[in-house]
Design an enzyme around this catalytic site. Structure first.
Site, PDB file in Angstrom:
ATOM      1  N   ASN A   1      -9.117   0.921   9.869  1.00  0.00           N
ATOM      2  CA  ASN A   1      -8.359   0.582  11.061  1.00  0.00           C
ATOM      3  C   ASN A   1      -8.945   1.286  12.291  1.00  0.00           C
ATOM      4  O   ASN A   1      -9.578   0.680  13.140  1.00  0.00           O
ATOM      5  CB  ASN A   1      -6.879   0.941  10.860  1.00  0.00           C
ATOM      6  CG  ASN A   1      -5.958   0.401  11.949  1.00  0.00           C
ATOM      7  OD1 ASN A   1      -4.772   0.273  11.739  1.00  0.00           O
ATOM      8  ND2 ASN A   1      -6.468   0.040  13.116  1.00  0.00           N
ATOM      9  N   THR A   2      -8.785   2.620  12.326  1.00  0.00           N
ATOM     10  CA  THR A   2      -9.186   3.382  13.514  1.00  0.00           C
ATOM     11  C   THR A   2     -10.634   3.137  13.964  1.00  0.00           C
ATOM     12  O   THR A   2     -10.858   2.933  15.164  1.00  0.00           O
ATOM     13  CB  THR A   2      -8.971   4.893  13.273  1.00  0.00           C
ATOM     14  OG1 THR A   2      -7.619   5.088  12.859  1.00  0.00           O
ATOM     15  CG2 THR A   2      -9.235   5.702  14.530  1.00  0.00           C
TER      16      THR A   2
ATOM     17  N   LYS B   1       0.874  -1.176   0.000  1.00  0.00           N
ATOM     18  CA  LYS B   1       0.000   0.000   0.000  1.00  0.00           C
ATOM     19  C   LYS B   1       0.908   1.221   0.000  1.00  0.00           C
ATOM     20  O   LYS B   1       1.610   1.483   0.977  1.00  0.00           O
ATOM     21  CB  LYS B   1      -0.892   0.003   1.251  1.00  0.00           C
ATOM     22  CG  LYS B   1      -1.619   1.334   1.475  1.00  0.00           C
ATOM     23  CD  LYS B   1      -2.510   1.300   2.697  1.00  0.00           C
ATOM     24  CE  LYS B   1      -2.931   2.701   3.119  1.00  0.00           C
ATOM     25  NZ  LYS B   1      -3.854   2.699   4.262  1.00  0.00           N
TER      26      LYS B   1
ATOM     27  N   GLY C   1      -8.038   8.566  10.026  1.00  0.00           N
ATOM     28  CA  GLY C   1      -8.299   8.607  11.466  1.00  0.00           C
ATOM     29  C   GLY C   1      -9.329   9.626  11.908  1.00  0.00           C
ATOM     30  O   GLY C   1      -9.579   9.768  13.100  1.00  0.00           O
TER      31      GLY C   1
ATOM     32  N   ALA D   1      -9.630   4.888   4.508  1.00  0.00           N
ATOM     33  CA  ALA D   1      -9.379   6.027   5.394  1.00  0.00           C
ATOM     34  C   ALA D   1     -10.604   6.911   5.612  1.00  0.00           C
ATOM     35  O   ALA D   1     -11.391   7.148   4.704  1.00  0.00           O
ATOM     36  CB  ALA D   1      -8.235   6.902   4.903  1.00  0.00           C
ATOM     37  N   GLY D   2     -10.697   7.369   6.856  1.00  0.00           N
ATOM     38  CA  GLY D   2     -11.666   8.392   7.215  1.00  0.00           C
ATOM     39  C   GLY D   2     -13.048   7.899   7.596  1.00  0.00           C
ATOM     40  O   GLY D   2     -13.889   8.680   8.020  1.00  0.00           O
TER      41      GLY D   2
END
Lengths: 65, 268
Positions: free
Chosen positions: B209-210, B100, B161, B187-188
């Site tokens: 992830n987050t 990535k 995040g 993301a986001g």
């Protein structure tokens, strides 16, 4: 001999890359090495001689997204 | 219904959930969340070994080998050259030739640098990597990355995040419409509805992830995300109704007409 490992100077008693890994307590761990800017796969460590002043980076996988 | 699989390169997958391995409260919770997510692809970062404390703190000690496809990222890279260097190191582990590409141009937003990302993608494709670039939700740079040989395109929904969700579903929809490689929303995202919306827009998968790792209950959220991804995918395949400005009765107006009651109807 003195080696630059992960940005710091270290005195390491080793002739090969495999011995460097061993002296640092990293044998058998999933570590990847770069020596003087060239990636060195684990199979090459045993036969790869180290010399004073070599710049070694040792990295591993950590959590990330 | 046929089995709904998808591919990146030679890898055929059932799950459409790529899960990141950072920020979990403990290795145990992480393992439980991975199991609940059903993810087949896990992402990692690459960092210097701490030589002052060489106990085995690699994330790999907690993951069963052979069970997953590993997607190392180049987080921390500021230039294409740095990203290429990290990718080469990751591949030397023998775990994966996927990477990535993540090259941040700003500490505040961690937004990707499109020029450096394109340069790194071109170089890594030449070197035989399976390249999955993380990029902003701009249809033009996404097309350029695909032309450069990216195996998938990973536009962000919002900055890493932030949990802001999908800030521009128009752009994301356009990217998906135009791409001929898988589009993975990366993301986001914040919660399950963001994952469902990504899939409803036609994304092939979602990388998170987050929102899982930092949820109050990461295992519960991993399952919620898995179900939302499945729901969104099924909704996309099934086809949503067009949006209309005004109401239209679902039972037909004729059937609503009741005859006015006369006095005789109620008996005496």
């Amino acid at each position: 001999m003195k080696l630059i490992i992960n940005g710091g100077e270290r005195e390491v008693d080793a002739r090969t890359m495999a011995e460097v890994i061993d002296r640092l307590g990293l044998s058998g761990k999933p570590v990847v090495a770069e020596v003087d800017g060239h990636v060195l796969v684990a199979e090459e460590w045993e036969a790869f001689p180290v010399s004073p002043g070599m710049v070694i980076e040792l990295v591993h996988f950590v959590g990330g997204g | 219904m046929l089995k709904d699989t998808w591919r990146i390169g030679e890898c055929e997958m059932t799950s459409r959930f790529f899960l990141g391995t950072g920020l979990f409260p403990s290795p145990f919770v992480q393992q439980e969340a991975i199991a609940a997510s059903g993810a087949e692809v896990l992402t990692f970062a690459i960092r210097r070994v701490n030589l002052e404390s060489v106990e085995d703190d690699s994330i790999l000690q907690h993951v069963e080998p052979g069970s997953f496809t590993f997607l190392p990222n180049t987080s921390g890279a500021r230039t294409a050259d740095e990203a290429v260097r990290i990718a080469r190191l990751a591949r030397a582990s023998g775990l994966s030739d996927w990477v990535k590409v993540e090259i941040s141009a700003s500490d505040k937003t961690l937004l990707p640098d499109p020029i450096e990302t394109l340069r790194a993608t071109e170089q890594l494709v030449k070197e035989g990597f399976t390249v999955l670039p993380y990029i902003s939700d701009d249809p033009v740079i996404c097309r350029r990355l695909e032309e450069a040989g990216a195996a998938a395109i990973m536009p962000g929904g919002a900055p890493i995040g932030t949990g802001l969700g999908i800030l521009n579903s128009y752009n994301l929809g356009l990217i998906i419409e135009e791409a001929s490689v898988p589009v993975i929303v990366d993301a986001g995202l914040g919660t399950a509805s963001d994952a469902a919306l990504s899939m409803e827009l036609g994304a092939s998968a979602v990388l998170m992830n987050t929102p899982v790792a930092k949820a109050k209950d990461p295992v519960g959220m991993a399952l919620a995300m898995k179900l939302a991804i499945e729901a969104g995918r099924l909704a996309y395949l099934s086809g949503r109704v067009p949006k209309k400005r005004y109401a239209s009765a679902s039972s037909g107006l004729e059937s609503m007409m009741l005859k006015p009651a006369s006095a005789g109807d109620f008996g005496s």
